[in-house]
Design an enzyme around this catalytic site. Structure first.
Site, mmCIF file in Angstrom:
data_model
loop_
_atom_site.group_PDB
_atom_site.id
_atom_site.type_symbol
_atom_site.label_atom_id
_atom_site.label_comp_id
_atom_site.label_asym_id
_atom_site.label_seq_id
_atom_site.Cartn_x
_atom_site.Cartn_y
_atom_site.Cartn_z
ATOM 1 N N THR A 55 19.180 11.912 29.505
ATOM 2 C CA THR A 55 18.898 10.684 28.770
ATOM 3 C C THR A 55 17.485 10.784 28.209
ATOM 4 O O THR A 55 16.801 11.794 28.391
ATOM 5 C CB THR A 55 18.996 9.451 29.692
ATOM 6 O OG1 THR A 55 17.847 9.417 30.563
ATOM 7 C CG2 THR A 55 20.251 9.505 30.554
ATOM 8 N N CYS A 56 17.030 9.738 27.549
ATOM 9 C CA CYS A 56 15.676 9.774 26.991
ATOM 10 C C CYS A 56 14.617 9.797 28.085
ATOM 11 O O CYS A 56 13.485 10.221 27.847
ATOM 12 C CB CYS A 56 15.444 8.591 26.058
ATOM 13 S SG CYS A 56 15.620 6.976 26.859
ATOM 14 N N ASN A 57 14.981 9.371 29.286
ATOM 15 C CA ASN A 57 13.999 9.306 30.376
ATOM 16 C C ASN A 57 14.158 10.386 31.433
ATOM 17 O O ASN A 57 13.292 10.522 32.294
ATOM 18 C CB ASN A 57 14.076 7.937 31.068
ATOM 19 C CG ASN A 57 13.450 6.843 30.236
ATOM 20 O OD1 ASN A 57 12.537 7.098 29.471
ATOM 21 N ND2 ASN A 57 13.963 5.636 30.363
ATOM 22 N N SER A 113 14.967 3.778 37.198
ATOM 23 C CA SER A 113 14.809 3.676 35.755
ATOM 24 C C SER A 113 13.454 3.094 35.380
ATOM 25 O O SER A 113 12.814 2.404 36.181
ATOM 26 C CB SER A 113 15.915 2.794 35.159
ATOM 27 O OG SER A 113 17.184 3.364 35.355
ATOM 28 N N GLU A 118 18.224 -1.760 35.072
ATOM 29 C CA GLU A 118 18.975 -1.678 33.805
ATOM 30 C C GLU A 118 20.338 -1.035 34.057
ATOM 31 O O GLU A 118 20.503 -0.179 34.921
ATOM 32 C CB GLU A 118 18.172 -0.901 32.757
ATOM 33 C CG GLU A 118 17.776 0.510 33.160
ATOM 34 C CD GLU A 118 18.754 1.542 32.633
ATOM 35 O OE1 GLU A 118 19.674 1.189 31.908
ATOM 36 O OE2 GLU A 118 18.572 2.734 32.970
ATOM 37 N N ALA A 119 21.322 -1.479 33.280
ATOM 38 C CA ALA A 119 22.702 -1.049 33.516
ATOM 39 C C ALA A 119 23.118 0.125 32.644
ATOM 40 O O ALA A 119 24.147 0.745 32.903
ATOM 41 C CB ALA A 119 23.645 -2.232 33.275
ATOM 42 N N GLN A 120 22.339 0.462 31.617
ATOM 43 C CA GLN A 120 22.752 1.505 30.675
ATOM 44 C C GLN A 120 22.899 2.862 31.355
ATOM 45 O O GLN A 120 23.772 3.659 31.006
ATOM 46 C CB GLN A 120 21.743 1.594 29.531
ATOM 47 C CG GLN A 120 22.163 2.533 28.412
ATOM 48 C CD GLN A 120 21.120 2.615 27.307
ATOM 49 O OE1 GLN A 120 19.979 2.185 27.475
ATOM 50 N NE2 GLN A 120 21.502 3.143 26.172
ATOM 51 N N ILE A 198 20.261 2.306 19.359
ATOM 52 C CA ILE A 198 19.965 1.635 18.095
ATOM 53 C C ILE A 198 20.768 0.347 17.980
ATOM 54 O O ILE A 198 20.259 -0.690 17.525
ATOM 55 C CB ILE A 198 20.251 2.570 16.902
ATOM 56 C CG1 ILE A 198 19.156 3.629 16.792
ATOM 57 C CG2 ILE A 198 20.348 1.783 15.595
ATOM 58 C CD1 ILE A 198 17.767 3.094 16.450
#
Length: 435
Positions: A55-57, A113, A118-120, A198
């Site tokens: 992921t981005c993180n 996170s 967060e749920a994503q 996005i």
């Protein structure tokens, strides 16, 4: 079976280093094949199970094999990202067995996170599991680990307030834009990309009714779907440089491996805007916007790491929920370790699961034989009570034959030990008045 996890995330590695190890979903399968081939080639890990969460993180590799190989995994990952093993080691973490399970459960539950709760991330982890399954890289051990991760995350989400009032990355972007622009309803916003992040950001901005919303995407069809829902317009990514100056805010998050918005394009846009400020958010890893853009005086550029301070503000009030979540995770970890312990290979204690499977097969065979015998007796016209009596006697004799044989053999000490075992297995419940 050993389980291990190797990873880097937003707390251990800078954005540009994380960018070297970002894998798009369509890259996961070939990457897993390469990792498995590397671990299996001439080594002790021919049956290795693997999965990659990117992921981005964070980028994390989860593996399971008869013996752990975190050093080999680290060297392979370093090579794939074009950095030295020493550099990656300095910015990574590796966890084994219970610690690996705890980490996976915390990640799935949103406790690890940037945005607490967060749920994503749960959806991203499920995508990673599906990709590993599709690549044939997910065996029973990792599948069990992830399914238990999802169950723990669901319990954390339903039993605690861990996700209450959390500030998402999208909400943080809107908050920062509100600090720069007095009235968000008067700005023009451009979104670059049309993926999940996005869409989330665009939805948050749309709630402020900006003057214009536009979507720039590599394929018009997907961009048009999002633009239509938001009441905006769409453009091709190739037309972006000619229109940048029209927008006050730009939010970008694509899967490009190289920056798609360069310093020169922003400099030209600023000149055409007569140096009116431009707000930019780069949520992509690797970066979509060249980092040098941040040095321009009229541009306010934020990356995912820059948003960290904003998203932390609401976390202190949720510490009680964190403690509840950790307790749920502790129970989940112990349950997984027990499951893993039952499947120990020979030489590391009793292999309980294979023994259970063998017992089930044996008793099924006995049952099938006695039922077949009973059916024959019934077909010959035998009384049903007589047949049932013979069926029950045949089953009990088969089940007790081995134990009775052991009681009659061996020396006195062996017979005493066998007697104690048989009493514990067969007579304990009766001694307590059970049933």
């Amino acid at each position: 079976m050993a389980v291990w996890a190797l990873g880097i995330n937003h707390t251990t590695a800078p954005l540009d280093l994380r960018g070297r190890f970002a894998f798009a979903l369509d890259q996961i399968a070939p990457t897993l094949h390469g990792l498995r081939a590397s671990l299996a080639g001439g080594s002790r890990h021919p049956q290795v199970e693997t999965a990659i969460l990117s992921t981005c993180n964070r980028t994390e590799i989860y593996c399971a094999a008869p013996t752990a190989a975190p050093e080999h995994t680290l060297r392979w990952l370093a090579q794939s990202g074009g950095v030295s093993a020493e550099l990656l080691h300095a910015h990574s973490y590796h966890l084994e067995n219970g610690l690996a399970a705890r980490h996976a459960f915390r990640v799935a539950s949103g406790l690890d996170s940037m945005v607490l709760g967060e749920a994503q991330i749960l959806g991203q982890m499920k995508n990673a599991v599906r990709a590993a399954e599709g690549a044939g890289a997910l065996g029973s051990t990792l599948n069990q680990l992830f399914q238990r991760s999802f169950a723990v995350a669901k319990e954390v989400r339903s039993s605690t307030d861990i996700g209450a009032h959390s500030i998402s990355m999208a909400a943080a972007a809107v908050r920062l834009a509100g600090q720069l622009f007095e009235d968000l309803s008067q700005i023009r916003v451009l979104f670059v990309g049309a993926g999940e992040m996005i869409e989330l950001c665009a939805t948050h901005f749309a709630a402020r009714n900006p003057r214009q919303i536009a979507i720039a995407n590599r394929t018009l069809e997907r961009g048009e779907k999002l633009a239509t829902r938001l009441g905006g317009s769409v453009m091709r990514l190739a037309d972006l440089p000619e229109h940048l100056h029209e927008f006050d805010a730009v939010v970008s998050c694509t899967a490009s491996q190289l920056p798609i918005i360069g310093l020169g394009a922003i400099e030209r846009a600023i000149r055409r805007r007569r140096h009116r400020p431009m707000f930019m958010v780069d949520l992509a890893v690797p970066r979509d916007i060249e980092p040098e853009v941040k040095q321009l005086g009229d541009v306010y550029l934020y990356t995912v790491d820059d948003l960290a301070g904003v998203v932390q503000t609401a976390q202190a009030s949720r510490q009680a929920a964190v403690a509840q979540a950790e307790a749920i995770i502790d129970a989940g970890v112990q349950s997984f370790l027990h499951w893993l312990d039952l499947r120990q290979p020979a030489g590391q204690g009793a292999a309980v699961v294979p023994l259970i499977q063998q017992l089930n097969r044996q008793t099924d065979a006995w049952r099938a034989a006695e039922i077949a015998r009973a059916k024959k007796l019934l077909a010959r016209g035998e009384d049903i009570d007589t047949v049932l009596e013979a069926l029950s006697r045949g089953l009990t004799q088969k089940m007790l034959h081995g134990s009775l044989a052991e009681l009659r053999s061996g020396d006195a000490a062996a017979r005493e030990q066998t007697a104690q075992t048989i009493e514990r297995l067969f007579l304990r419940a009766h001694g307590k008045g059970a049933l």
